[in-house]
Design an enzyme around this catalytic site. Structure first.
Site, PDB file in Angstrom:
ATOM      1  N   ARG A  68      -9.324  14.815  19.409  1.00  0.00           N
ATOM      2  CA  ARG A  68      -9.205  16.183  18.901  1.00  0.00           C
ATOM      3  C   ARG A  68      -8.479  16.262  17.560  1.00  0.00           C
ATOM      4  O   ARG A  68      -8.327  17.353  17.003  1.00  0.00           O
ATOM      5  CB  ARG A  68      -8.438  17.040  19.910  1.00  0.00           C
ATOM      6  CG  ARG A  68      -9.095  17.182  21.263  1.00  0.00           C
ATOM      7  CD  ARG A  68      -8.131  17.766  22.291  1.00  0.00           C
ATOM      8  NE  ARG A  68      -7.623  19.068  21.900  1.00  0.00           N
ATOM      9  CZ  ARG A  68      -8.169  20.231  22.255  1.00  0.00           C
ATOM     10  NH1 ARG A  68      -9.262  20.225  23.004  1.00  0.00           N
ATOM     11  NH2 ARG A  68      -7.647  21.367  21.879  1.00  0.00           N
ATOM     12  N   LYS A  83       4.829 -21.982   0.809  1.00  0.00           N
ATOM     13  CA  LYS A  83       6.187 -21.453   0.712  1.00  0.00           C
ATOM     14  C   LYS A  83       6.770 -21.991  -0.588  1.00  0.00           C
ATOM     15  O   LYS A  83       6.992 -23.189  -0.739  1.00  0.00           O
ATOM     16  CB  LYS A  83       7.041 -21.875   1.898  1.00  0.00           C
ATOM     17  CG  LYS A  83       8.434 -21.256   1.847  1.00  0.00           C
ATOM     18  CD  LYS A  83       9.394 -21.872   2.823  1.00  0.00           C
ATOM     19  CE  LYS A  83      10.782 -21.260   2.596  1.00  0.00           C
ATOM     20  NZ  LYS A  83      11.842 -22.045   3.236  1.00  0.00           N
ATOM     21  N   VAL A 107     -26.328   1.058  11.390  1.00  0.00           N
ATOM     22  CA  VAL A 107     -25.731  -0.255  11.628  1.00  0.00           C
ATOM     23  C   VAL A 107     -26.152  -0.729  13.015  1.00  0.00           C
ATOM     24  O   VAL A 107     -25.923  -0.050  14.014  1.00  0.00           O
ATOM     25  CB  VAL A 107     -24.195  -0.196  11.515  1.00  0.00           C
ATOM     26  CG1 VAL A 107     -23.580  -1.531  11.924  1.00  0.00           C
ATOM     27  CG2 VAL A 107     -23.785   0.160  10.096  1.00  0.00           C
ATOM     28  N   ASN A 146      15.199 -22.929  10.794  1.00  0.00           N
ATOM     29  CA  ASN A 146      15.048 -24.360  11.024  1.00  0.00           C
ATOM     30  C   ASN A 146      16.374 -25.021  11.399  1.00  0.00           C
ATOM     31  O   ASN A 146      16.524 -25.556  12.494  1.00  0.00           O
ATOM     32  CB  ASN A 146      14.456 -25.041   9.786  1.00  0.00           C
ATOM     33  CG  ASN A 146      14.257 -26.529   9.999  1.00  0.00           C
ATOM     34  OD1 ASN A 146      13.451 -26.931  10.828  1.00  0.00           O
ATOM     35  ND2 ASN A 146      14.999 -27.353   9.272  1.00  0.00           N
ATOM     36  N   GLU A 182      -0.613  22.077  19.953  1.00  0.00           N
ATOM     37  CA  GLU A 182      -1.265  21.202  20.936  1.00  0.00           C
ATOM     38  C   GLU A 182      -0.276  20.664  21.960  1.00  0.00           C
ATOM     39  O   GLU A 182      -0.670  20.109  22.982  1.00  0.00           O
ATOM     40  CB  GLU A 182      -1.948  20.025  20.229  1.00  0.00           C
ATOM     41  CG  GLU A 182      -3.128  20.420  19.367  1.00  0.00           C
ATOM     42  CD  GLU A 182      -4.433  20.398  20.125  1.00  0.00           C
ATOM     43  OE1 GLU A 182      -4.397  20.277  21.361  1.00  0.00           O
ATOM     44  OE2 GLU A 182      -5.488  20.516  19.480  1.00  0.00           O
ATOM     45  N   ALA A 201      16.648 -18.636   5.861  1.00  0.00           N
ATOM     46  CA  ALA A 201      17.848 -19.409   5.509  1.00  0.00           C
ATOM     47  C   ALA A 201      19.146 -18.722   5.908  1.00  0.00           C
ATOM     48  O   ALA A 201      19.347 -17.538   5.664  1.00  0.00           O
ATOM     49  CB  ALA A 201      17.885 -19.724   4.018  1.00  0.00           C
ATOM     50  N   GLY A 212     -10.848  22.482  12.256  1.00  0.00           N
ATOM     51  CA  GLY A 212      -9.937  22.243  11.141  1.00  0.00           C
ATOM     52  C   GLY A 212      -8.494  22.606  11.405  1.00  0.00           C
ATOM     53  O   GLY A 212      -7.716  22.760  10.462  1.00  0.00           O
TER      54      GLY A 212
END
Length: 652
Positions: free
Chosen positions: A327, A494, A173, A603, A52, A581, A45
């Site tokens: 860890r 769009k 699973v 565009n 670390e 735009a 914990g």
């Protein structure tokens, strides 16, 4: 919004994600093989990014952000359940032995940095009586902390249960059912469980379901009890030594850990492992040799080759990964939950996630594709070599895209120029004006055959619509048009509502009205808007997939004239922001991406260039460069000069 979600894995990471998703309105099921076997039960914990000494910049940032969330996060969980998580911001003391590390004063600069203080031998022994004689000094990390990991796991389980998360413990699973690039179900020992979206949070067992570079790293631990003859808890802070840590609990137990053994899933404690722990702990804090041992246990941490977690999108757009925390699973639980919930519910990918994408382990995924096909340009431009990337895919309405540049089909001098430009741009989304295709406007004939719609995602747009009602009607036509081209599941539109014929500025009221209706009809709405932060927020709230603020008026080529407002939108949006735009040059495209935009739609600047294909490639490069610059982080601006070369230590 994706509401029906299955989380595979019932450890701290899976449960934290489940709670966060449930609080955001999702329906969540957690599948867990054995709650008691989760790595959280075998941790200590510690919340110790400083102790670390994490060196990876992205990992350090992730850990710091998570640690900063801990107080509020645990308080929320405790309020939900009435249970205590044992969160204790006690700080961490890291004693060192002679020759282990040079002494000095650590200087840390920059916003967000954590302080660390060096204590000389006399100071550290005074600060923490009872340390071993070999201790010659140490570091004090005041912002590190701890939480009772076993209590936290129980609280998360209780919180999920109280919120209505369906918890399925004791379920194995066996595999993920996949069809046409999607996960369509989870095969378990009791049958198939289906959902809209899936999260893999199985820790050390992740490799059993997907070919991920996650392996078990066994850790042995033990618990001591402070004798009744010792009136007060002798340790008030965590001791973090070389290959050993000692974690005091306020209920008078002391955790000692942990070994790190690459032995697969080999179970049980071993005499050698326990001896190593006891020797290290007694050397660091000798009086532990007289404390009674309460219990031994072991667990399996999920390790990756670079010891960094795997977070974010996967090869399937409806499968998200959250594993490999090694860890730091306890430490990273709150930030992982927040980022994964943002990704799934809001379709918002935090830039930090790009550093932890699963593809980093795949050599072929270490580049950004610049051109998807070869193209011959009249000026001799050729395909550029790929650039290294830190990025993760762009996700819009649950669909992943690698290119962050969108283009259009209008204003080109010929179909051939348009085809070459689309290829050169490397784009994966091309917007098409539905009304102009329907009426066969010059330049829009033959679009169905002109592009390879198996490789390009069509973005039908409602250009030419002056009212909300008209835009809604055209959006429906656009969806049918996409189906005719083989994109059966394409619900993108769009949205443009533009009654103003001179400046072509969008109508905010009509846009909002149309967006609300289209979202109700199941469209993924990408609305084109003025750079209005309040409107952007309203559109996000009604369920739009993105917002698309203009840089300047359509086709003007004026560049970024709305920078301040776009920045506000980016800072507050939880959905992708696509600048649309007005961009006229690659430098402007790069600038928009450097602001933090998620993508661009360009565009006119391409179609009206003297060499459209070359300009398309330039815009592609600029988009990539701007994105990389944003992820890399700009150097701070200063009001004074700072020499690039050292002024001392030079060779004379």
């Amino acid at each position: 919004m994706t509401r029906d979600i299955v989380i595979i894995g019932g450890g701290v990471i899976g449960l934290a994600i489940a709670v966060e998703l449930k609080l955001r309105g999702a329906e969540v099921t957690v599948i867990c093989r054995d709650f008691q076997a989760a790595a959280a039960h075998a941790a200590a914990g510690m919340l110790a990014p400083d102790a670390e000494q994490i060196t990876d910049g992205a990992m350090k940032s992730l850990c710091w952000r998570s640690r900063s969330l801990y107080s509020e996060w645990t308080s929320k969980l405790e309020d939900l359940t009435g249970l205590n998580t044992g969160y204790w911001p006690c700080g961490i003391l890291a004693p060192i032995y002679e020759g282990q590390e040079s002494k000095g004063v650590r200087v840390q600069e920059g916003e967000g940095e954590s302080p660390a203080y060096w204590l000389e031998k006399a100071a550290i022994h005074q600060y923490q009586p009872g340390l071993g004689e070999d201790v010659v000094g140490g570091w004090w990390y005041p912002e590190d902390a701890q939480v009772n990991n076993q209590a936290l796991a129980r609280v998360l389980w209780a919180a999920a249960e109280s919120l209505g998360v369906e918890l399925k413990d004791g379920i194995t699973v066996e595999g993920l059912l996949q069809q046409q690039g999607q996960v369509v179900g989870v095969q378990t020992n009791t049958g198939i469980i289906r959902a809209e979206h899936y999260v893999l949070a199985t820790g050390a067992w992740a490799n059993e379901l997907l070919p991920l570079p996650v392996t078990p790293r066994k850790g042995q631990m033990l618990r001591l009890r402070v004798p009744e003859s010792v009136p007060e808890l002798p340790l008030k802070r965590v001791l973090f030594g070389k290959n050993i840590y000692i974690v005091p609990r306020r209920e008078r137990s002391i955790i000692v850990g942990a070994t790190s053994e690459d032995v697969g899933f080999t179970p049980h404690n071993t005499p050698a492992g326990i001896q190593t722990l006891l020797q290290g702990a007694i050397r660091l804090y000798p009086q532990l040799q007289d404390y009674p041992i309460q219990e031994f246990w072991w667990g399996f941490r999920p390790a990756t080759p670079d010891e960094l977690p795997i977070l974010g999108t996967s090869h399937c757009p409806n499968l998200t990964l959250a594993t490999g925390h090694y860890r730091n699973g306890i430490l990273l639980a709150p930030i992982t939950a927040a980022l994964i919930a943002d990704l799934i519910v809001e379709q918002k990918s935090d830039p930090l996630l790009s550093h932890f994408h699963y593809s980093r382990s795949q050599k072929q995924a270490s580049t950004i594709p610049m051109l998807t096909h070869s193209a011959n340009f009249s000026n001799g431009h050729t395909k550029n070599p790929p650039l290294p990337t830190l990025d993760s895919p762009l996700i819009i309405a649950g669909k992943s895209f690698h290119s962050r540049l969108m283009t259009g089909t209008g204003k080109y001098r010929s179909i051939e120029e348009m085809q070459q430009s689309v290829v050169a741009s490397g784009c994966e989304i091309v917007t098409v004006a539905v009304r102009r295709v329907q009426t066969k406007t010059p330049g829009h004939e033959g679009l169905a055959e002109a592009l390879d719609w198996s490789k390009i995602w069509m973005l039908p747009n409602t250009a030419g619509c002056q009212t909300a009602e008209e835009a809604i009607r055209v959006a429906r036509l656009g969806r049918e048009m996409a189906k005719l081209l083989g994109q059966e599941d394409n619900n993108f539109v769009k949205l443009e509502v533009i009654p103003d014929p001179k400046y072509l500025l969008p109508d905010p009221i009509g846009t909002l009205q149309a967006a609300e209706q289209l979202v109700k009809e199941g469209f993924a709405v990408l609305p084109y808007i003025n750079a209005d932060p309040m409107l952007a927020k309203h559109l996000e709230d009604v369920g739009c997939a993105t917002v698309m603020p203009l840089a300047s008026p359509i086709g003007s080529g004026q560049g970024l004239k709305t920078t301040a407002n776009i920045q506000i939108i980016i800072e507050n949006a939880k959905i992708p922001v696509v600048v649309d735009a007005g961009i006229g040059a690659p430098s402007e495209a790069s600038q928009a991406m450097e602001l933090g935009a998620d993508a661009l739609l360009i565009n006119s600047a391409i179609a009206l260039a003297q060499n459209p294909a070359a300009m398309a490639q330039a815009m592609n490069l600029a988009t990539v460069a701007g994105r990389l610059a944003y992820l890399a982080g700009r150097m701070p601006m200063k009001t004074y000069a700072s020499a690039s070369s050292p002024v001392t230590g030079t060779i004379s």
